[in-house]
Motif scaffolding. Structure first.
Motif, PDB file in Angstrom:
ATOM      1  N   TRP A 295       7.480   3.817   3.930  1.00 38.69           N
ATOM      2  CA  TRP A 295       8.462   3.253   4.863  1.00 38.69           C
ATOM      3  C   TRP A 295       7.817   2.987   6.216  1.00 38.69           C
ATOM      4  O   TRP A 295       8.147   2.010   6.894  1.00 38.69           O
ATOM      5  CB  TRP A 295       9.643   4.200   5.017  1.00 38.69           C
ATOM      6  CG  TRP A 295      10.352   4.488   3.738  1.00 38.69           C
ATOM      7  CD1 TRP A 295      10.477   5.691   3.106  1.00 38.69           C
ATOM      8  CD2 TRP A 295      11.015   3.533   2.895  1.00 38.69           C
ATOM      9  NE1 TRP A 295      11.168   5.548   1.939  1.00 38.69           N
ATOM     10  CE2 TRP A 295      11.518   4.240   1.779  1.00 38.69           C
ATOM     11  CE3 TRP A 295      11.232   2.158   2.973  1.00 38.69           C
ATOM     12  CZ2 TRP A 295      12.225   3.615   0.755  1.00 38.69           C
ATOM     13  CZ3 TRP A 295      11.929   1.533   1.952  1.00 38.69           C
ATOM     14  CH2 TRP A 295      12.424   2.251   0.859  1.00 38.69           C
ATOM     15  N   LEU A 296       6.893   3.854   6.621  1.00 36.56           N
ATOM     16  CA  LEU A 296       6.195   3.650   7.888  1.00 36.56           C
ATOM     17  C   LEU A 296       5.258   2.449   7.797  1.00 36.56           C
ATOM     18  O   LEU A 296       5.200   1.622   8.705  1.00 36.56           O
ATOM     19  CB  LEU A 296       5.411   4.916   8.248  1.00 36.56           C
ATOM     20  CG  LEU A 296       4.725   4.953   9.621  1.00 36.56           C
ATOM     21  CD1 LEU A 296       5.750   4.815  10.743  1.00 36.56           C
ATOM     22  CD2 LEU A 296       3.934   6.251   9.782  1.00 36.56           C
ATOM     23  N   ALA A 297       4.535   2.336   6.688  1.00 33.87           N
ATOM     24  CA  ALA A 297       3.581   1.235   6.519  1.00 33.87           C
ATOM     25  C   ALA A 297       4.284  -0.116   6.452  1.00 33.87           C
ATOM     26  O   ALA A 297       3.746  -1.128   6.912  1.00 33.87           O
ATOM     27  CB  ALA A 297       2.754   1.456   5.257  1.00 33.87           C
ATOM     28  N   ALA A 298       5.482  -0.138   5.875  1.00 29.43           N
ATOM     29  CA  ALA A 298       6.193  -1.403   5.696  1.00 29.43           C
ATOM     30  C   ALA A 298       7.088  -1.760   6.881  1.00 29.43           C
ATOM     31  O   ALA A 298       7.623  -2.867   6.929  1.00 29.43           O
ATOM     32  CB  ALA A 298       7.042  -1.337   4.422  1.00 29.43           C
ATOM     33  N   HIS A 299       7.240  -0.851   7.832  1.00 26.53           N
ATOM     34  CA  HIS A 299       8.160  -1.091   8.951  1.00 26.53           C
ATOM     35  C   HIS A 299       7.640  -2.253   9.799  1.00 26.53           C
ATOM     36  O   HIS A 299       6.502  -2.248  10.263  1.00 26.53           O
ATOM     37  CB  HIS A 299       8.296   0.170   9.800  1.00 26.53           C
ATOM     38  CG  HIS A 299       9.539   0.201  10.633  1.00 26.53           C
ATOM     39  ND1 HIS A 299       9.797  -0.714  11.628  1.00 26.53           N
ATOM     40  CD2 HIS A 299      10.614   1.032  10.606  1.00 26.53           C
ATOM     41  CE1 HIS A 299      10.951  -0.442  12.194  1.00 26.53           C
ATOM     42  NE2 HIS A 299      11.473   0.616  11.591  1.00 26.53           N
ATOM     43  N   MET A 300       8.495  -3.231  10.046  1.00 28.96           N
ATOM     44  CA  MET A 300       8.072  -4.439  10.747  1.00 28.96           C
ATOM     45  C   MET A 300       7.921  -4.241  12.247  1.00 28.96           C
ATOM     46  O   MET A 300       7.423  -5.127  12.938  1.00 28.96           O
ATOM     47  CB  MET A 300       9.058  -5.573  10.466  1.00 28.96           C
ATOM     48  CG  MET A 300       9.162  -5.956   8.999  1.00 28.96           C
ATOM     49  SD  MET A 300       7.573  -6.500   8.320  1.00 28.96           S
ATOM     50  CE  MET A 300       7.469  -8.137   9.049  1.00 28.96           C
ATOM     51  N   ASP A 301       8.336  -3.086  12.770  1.00 31.13           N
ATOM     52  CA  ASP A 301       8.176  -2.833  14.199  1.00 31.13           C
ATOM     53  C   ASP A 301       7.032  -1.857  14.466  1.00 31.13           C
ATOM     54  O   ASP A 301       6.906  -1.335  15.565  1.00 31.13           O
ATOM     55  CB  ASP A 301       9.478  -2.283  14.802  1.00 31.13           C
ATOM     56  CG  ASP A 301       9.609  -2.622  16.287  1.00 31.13           C
ATOM     57  OD1 ASP A 301       8.942  -3.582  16.738  1.00 31.13           O
ATOM     58  OD2 ASP A 301      10.380  -1.932  16.986  1.00 31.13           O
ATOM     59  N   VAL A 302       6.207  -1.619  13.458  1.00 28.82           N
ATOM     60  CA  VAL A 302       4.979  -0.822  13.623  1.00 28.82           C
ATOM     61  C   VAL A 302       3.812  -1.792  13.669  1.00 28.82           C
ATOM     62  O   VAL A 302       3.686  -2.669  12.821  1.00 28.82           O
ATOM     63  CB  VAL A 302       4.811   0.189  12.466  1.00 28.82           C
ATOM     64  CG1 VAL A 302       3.469   0.899  12.561  1.00 28.82           C
ATOM     65  CG2 VAL A 302       5.953   1.202  12.482  1.00 28.82           C
ATOM     66  N   ASN A 303       2.955  -1.630  14.668  1.00 24.81           N
ATOM     67  CA  ASN A 303       1.860  -2.587  14.899  1.00 24.81           C
ATOM     68  C   ASN A 303       0.508  -2.143  14.358  1.00 24.81           C
ATOM     69  O   ASN A 303      -0.390  -2.970  14.200  1.00 24.81           O
ATOM     70  CB  ASN A 303       1.714  -2.856  16.396  1.00 24.81           C
ATOM     71  CG  ASN A 303       3.024  -3.262  17.040  1.00 24.81           C
ATOM     72  OD1 ASN A 303       3.617  -2.469  17.776  1.00 24.81           O
ATOM     73  ND2 ASN A 303       3.501  -4.455  16.760  1.00 24.81           N
TER      74      ASN A 303
END
Length: 273
Positions: A204-212
């Protein structure tokens, strides 16, 4: 008079606070009940990290260095507590020194990594490093304190904020470090720490679109690392791949982990104006 001991409940660290997992779940590790983070906890941590980006990246490099140094001071004061959790004394001391080391780089990395570029014309051309934004970090399980500091400190000293998945089997040092950071003048949301099953929360962290950006140093399963890299590619996250072989966390860290999550902005300006 005899009394009952006050047993500690190890919670998450999100936005400068210590909430329980929204799922209400926990798991037993090192004779302690530790919060088992969920997908919603990941989302909440990313929201907190994103909200902190503007203020933290806008803080002067000198002030960021002061805050990291304060973290070293507070960790020094709680040294015995980390030793009681099973952390080797040498690694606790090295973790304290590592905060100090990165604090010293806070106002120097731009001079080393930035540049005034030669151009053919009446212009100044300057390349300046800027933070990437929100960085997801999978902490190294083999070094739950020194390794954790070694991946978190370089990301935040350059102005990024982080969401950390603590070592699943040895999370107590990470949550205790969160207590150190909460009293170190670090703004809420700059560092967020989640405990639980990495295989469950990391996708979920890897796929989160607001993580750069994504630091996969703590992922040792090849199949999981590959799937996380594929998920990170969806929005072109910067990715630090898992290390090949063991990492000597006591070695000179260099500047690679600081530059890994920096973007370079180049500015042109006419001379004489």
């Amino acid at each position: 008079m005899s009394r009952l001991a006050v047993r500690k409940t190890y919670k998450l660290f999100i936005g400068g606070k210590f909430p329980r997992s929204e799922s209400g779940r926990s798991y037993l590790v090192q004779d302690a009940n530790v919060a088992l983070a969920s997908r919603k906890d990941v989302r909440d941590a990313v929201l907190a990290a994103r909200a902190a980006v503007k203020g933290w990246s806008g803080t002067t490099a000198y002030n960021r260095g002061q805050i990291l140094y304060r973290a070293a001071e507070m960790l020094e004061g709680r040294r015995d507590q980390f030793v009681a959790l099973g952390e080797p004394e040498a690694e606790v001391d090295a973790a304290i020194d590592r905060w100090v080391w990165y604090a010293g780089w806070s106002d120097k990395i731009a001079q080393v990594y930035g540049n005034a570029n030669p151009v053919a014309g009446p212009y100044f051309n300057i390349s300046s490093p800027e933070p990437t934004g929100v960085v997801g970090v999978v902490a190294p399980p083999e070094s739950p304190l020194l390794g954790l500091v070694s991946v978190v400190a370089p990301a935040i000293v350059t102005g990024n904020t982080v969401v950390v998945l603590a070592a699943e089997g040895r999370p107590l040092a990470a949550v205790t470090l969160a207590e150190v950071l909460a009293t170190s003048d670090l703004p809420g949301g700059v560092v967020n720490i989640l405990t639980g099953k990495v295989a469950e929360t990391a996708p979920w962290l890897a796929a989160h679109m607001d993580v750069n950006g994504l630091d996969l140093t703590g992922v040792h399963e090849a199949a999981l690392a590959t799937s996380l890299e594929e998920a990170a590619a969806e929005n072109l996250k910067r990715v630090v791949r898992p290390a090949v072989g063991s990492v000597d966390w006591s070695a000179d860290p260099g500047i690679g982990r600081m530059t890994a999550f920096l973007e370079t902005k180049t500015v042109w300006h006419p001379k004489g104006v």
